[in-house]
Design a protein around this motif. Structure first.
Motif, PDB file in Angstrom:
ATOM      1  N   PHE A 196       0.824  -1.201   0.000  1.00  0.00           N
ATOM      2  CA  PHE A 196       0.000   0.000   0.000  1.00  0.00           C
ATOM      3  C   PHE A 196       0.862   1.257   0.000  1.00  0.00           C
ATOM      4  O   PHE A 196       0.555   2.229  -0.707  1.00  0.00           O
ATOM      5  CB  PHE A 196      -0.928   0.012   1.219  1.00  0.00           C
ATOM      6  CG  PHE A 196      -1.896   1.157   1.229  1.00  0.00           C
ATOM      7  CD1 PHE A 196      -3.002   1.153   0.397  1.00  0.00           C
ATOM      8  CD2 PHE A 196      -1.683   2.256   2.051  1.00  0.00           C
ATOM      9  CE1 PHE A 196      -3.898   2.222   0.387  1.00  0.00           C
ATOM     10  CE2 PHE A 196      -2.569   3.325   2.050  1.00  0.00           C
ATOM     11  CZ  PHE A 196      -3.684   3.305   1.224  1.00  0.00           C
ATOM     12  N   VAL A 221      -7.050   6.680  -0.866  1.00  0.00           N
ATOM     13  CA  VAL A 221      -7.201   6.334  -2.287  1.00  0.00           C
ATOM     14  C   VAL A 221      -8.193   7.266  -2.988  1.00  0.00           C
ATOM     15  O   VAL A 221      -7.959   7.715  -4.113  1.00  0.00           O
ATOM     16  CB  VAL A 221      -7.653   4.869  -2.436  1.00  0.00           C
ATOM     17  CG1 VAL A 221      -8.011   4.559  -3.887  1.00  0.00           C
ATOM     18  CG2 VAL A 221      -6.553   3.921  -1.960  1.00  0.00           C
ATOM     19  N   TYR A 252       0.878   6.246  -7.015  1.00  0.00           N
ATOM     20  CA  TYR A 252      -0.450   6.818  -7.286  1.00  0.00           C
ATOM     21  C   TYR A 252      -0.460   8.332  -7.115  1.00  0.00           C
ATOM     22  O   TYR A 252      -0.923   9.067  -7.998  1.00  0.00           O
ATOM     23  CB  TYR A 252      -1.439   6.156  -6.335  1.00  0.00           C
ATOM     24  CG  TYR A 252      -2.852   6.690  -6.372  1.00  0.00           C
ATOM     25  CD1 TYR A 252      -3.546   6.863  -7.565  1.00  0.00           C
ATOM     26  CD2 TYR A 252      -3.509   7.000  -5.179  1.00  0.00           C
ATOM     27  CE1 TYR A 252      -4.848   7.334  -7.579  1.00  0.00           C
ATOM     28  CE2 TYR A 252      -4.810   7.470  -5.181  1.00  0.00           C
ATOM     29  CZ  TYR A 252      -5.476   7.635  -6.381  1.00  0.00           C
ATOM     30  OH  TYR A 252      -6.768   8.101  -6.388  1.00  0.00           O
ATOM     31  N   TYR A 253       0.092   8.816  -6.008  1.00  0.00           N
ATOM     32  CA  TYR A 253       0.092  10.252  -5.752  1.00  0.00           C
ATOM     33  C   TYR A 253       1.041  11.004  -6.685  1.00  0.00           C
ATOM     34  O   TYR A 253       0.798  12.162  -7.024  1.00  0.00           O
ATOM     35  CB  TYR A 253       0.443  10.527  -4.285  1.00  0.00           C
ATOM     36  CG  TYR A 253      -0.765  10.480  -3.366  1.00  0.00           C
ATOM     37  CD1 TYR A 253      -1.783   9.562  -3.573  1.00  0.00           C
ATOM     38  CD2 TYR A 253      -0.882  11.342  -2.291  1.00  0.00           C
ATOM     39  CE1 TYR A 253      -2.883   9.508  -2.740  1.00  0.00           C
ATOM     40  CE2 TYR A 253      -1.985  11.303  -1.449  1.00  0.00           C
ATOM     41  CZ  TYR A 253      -2.981  10.377  -1.677  1.00  0.00           C
ATOM     42  OH  TYR A 253      -4.079  10.343  -0.858  1.00  0.00           O
ATOM     43  N   PHE A 260       2.207   1.677  -3.415  1.00  0.00           N
ATOM     44  CA  PHE A 260       1.109   2.096  -4.297  1.00  0.00           C
ATOM     45  C   PHE A 260       0.817   3.589  -4.137  1.00  0.00           C
ATOM     46  O   PHE A 260       0.626   4.304  -5.131  1.00  0.00           O
ATOM     47  CB  PHE A 260      -0.137   1.273  -3.988  1.00  0.00           C
ATOM     48  CG  PHE A 260      -1.403   1.851  -4.565  1.00  0.00           C
ATOM     49  CD1 PHE A 260      -1.693   1.734  -5.915  1.00  0.00           C
ATOM     50  CD2 PHE A 260      -2.308   2.517  -3.741  1.00  0.00           C
ATOM     51  CE1 PHE A 260      -2.862   2.276  -6.444  1.00  0.00           C
ATOM     52  CE2 PHE A 260      -3.472   3.068  -4.260  1.00  0.00           C
ATOM     53  CZ  PHE A 260      -3.749   2.944  -5.614  1.00  0.00           C
ATOM     54  N   VAL A 261       0.767   4.065  -2.878  1.00  0.00           N
ATOM     55  CA  VAL A 261       0.458   5.473  -2.617  1.00  0.00           C
ATOM     56  C   VAL A 261       1.516   6.380  -3.237  1.00  0.00           C
ATOM     57  O   VAL A 261       1.193   7.417  -3.825  1.00  0.00           O
ATOM     58  CB  VAL A 261       0.330   5.730  -1.104  1.00  0.00           C
ATOM     59  CG1 VAL A 261       0.303   7.233  -0.805  1.00  0.00           C
ATOM     60  CG2 VAL A 261      -0.934   5.076  -0.559  1.00  0.00           C
ATOM     61  N   TYR A 295      -7.411   3.887   4.647  1.00  0.00           N
ATOM     62  CA  TYR A 295      -6.887   3.480   3.337  1.00  0.00           C
ATOM     63  C   TYR A 295      -7.823   3.942   2.219  1.00  0.00           C
ATOM     64  O   TYR A 295      -7.372   4.431   1.171  1.00  0.00           O
ATOM     65  CB  TYR A 295      -6.719   1.962   3.280  1.00  0.00           C
ATOM     66  CG  TYR A 295      -5.511   1.429   4.007  1.00  0.00           C
ATOM     67  CD1 TYR A 295      -4.603   2.288   4.623  1.00  0.00           C
ATOM     68  CD2 TYR A 295      -5.273   0.061   4.106  1.00  0.00           C
ATOM     69  CE1 TYR A 295      -3.502   1.805   5.297  1.00  0.00           C
ATOM     70  CE2 TYR A 295      -4.164  -0.432   4.773  1.00  0.00           C
ATOM     71  CZ  TYR A 295      -3.284   0.440   5.372  1.00  0.00           C
ATOM     72  OH  TYR A 295      -2.194  -0.040   6.036  1.00  0.00           O
ATOM     73  N   GLY A 296      -9.134   3.780   2.447  1.00  0.00           N
ATOM     74  CA  GLY A 296     -10.105   4.199   1.448  1.00  0.00           C
ATOM     75  C   GLY A 296     -10.073   5.698   1.209  1.00  0.00           C
ATOM     76  O   GLY A 296     -10.141   6.155   0.062  1.00  0.00           O
TER      77      GLY A 296
END
Length: 216
Positions: free
Chosen positions: A33, A203, A40-41, A36-37, A199-200
């Motif tokens: 995670f 995202v 993603y960011y 991923f962050v 987490y939600g």
């Protein structure tokens, strides 16, 4: 002095193995995670910049710039967390501990009980201690094994003890009841839910910001 039989040592090893397996899942999830962050960011920042460049009439550049700074801070925070957490090293160490316990369980006999107990103690002295949520997940697995609802464990355990004549099963049910009472399952489940909500939010927040910048 409490006597350690083969079954008792095996049961202790089994609980430790479940704890380590759940810890491994948690570390792997957190590692993935965090990575991923970061990706993603970083992509989000690029999209914000390109959108403000090509659609200046429809996209609020000032608000987007403000949120881009906040997202940059989040990226920095996750970079520091990733570096300090040392997930790859901890995952490798936990896998090693897990495999060592599996071998000890497989080799455990009445004849080598003392030696394997000493080896087990050496293993747990080196391993990372599990978190409360790891033990809670282990207890939920035990509840499923004995057909017990963790959120209604007291009544279910009383009923299960009434329906069995096996002394070992009664002993395991009593132990499960004590573990659940000490672990405060409802508090642990609230922690799990809060983490999943966080987490939600992490995202969905960039998507929500993107929409707000268009609407304004």
């Amino acid at each position: 002095m409490e006597e350690y039989t083969r079954d008792k040592i095996y049961d202790i090893m089994n609980v430790t193995q479940c704890n380590q397996a759940n810890m491994l899942k948690r570390l792997d999830k957190n590692s993935k995670f965090s990575s991923f962050v970061l990706i993603y960011y970083s992509i989000v920042l690029i999209i914000y910049s390109l959108t403000s460049l090509y659609f200046p009439k429809y996209y609020d550049e000032i608000l987007s710039g403000y949120f881009s700074i906040i997202i940059s801070v989040v990226i920095l925070a996750f970079s520091i967390i990733n570096g300090n957490s040392k997930y790859s090293e901890r995952i490798k160490a936990t896998e090693s501990t897990l495999n060592a316990i599996k071998v000890l369980k497989r080799e455990l006999t009445d004849e080598n009980l003392s030696d394997k107990k000493s080896e087990y103690n050496e293993v747990i002295d080196r391993m990372e201690y599990r978190a409360e949520v790891d033990f809670f997940n282990t207890l939920k697995q035990r509840c499923k094994e004995y057909n017990i609802r963790w959120y209604c464990y007291k009544n279910d355990i009383i009923e299960a003890k009434r329906c069995t004549l096996e002394k070992e099963r009664v002993r395991q049910l009593d132990k499960l009841n004590n573990y659940l009472s000490e672990n405060n399952p409802f508090l642990q489940q609230i922690k799990v839910v809060c983490i999943n909500i966080l987490y939600g939010v992490i995202v969905l927040m960039p998507i929500l910001i993107f929409i707000i910048c268009f609407l304004i």
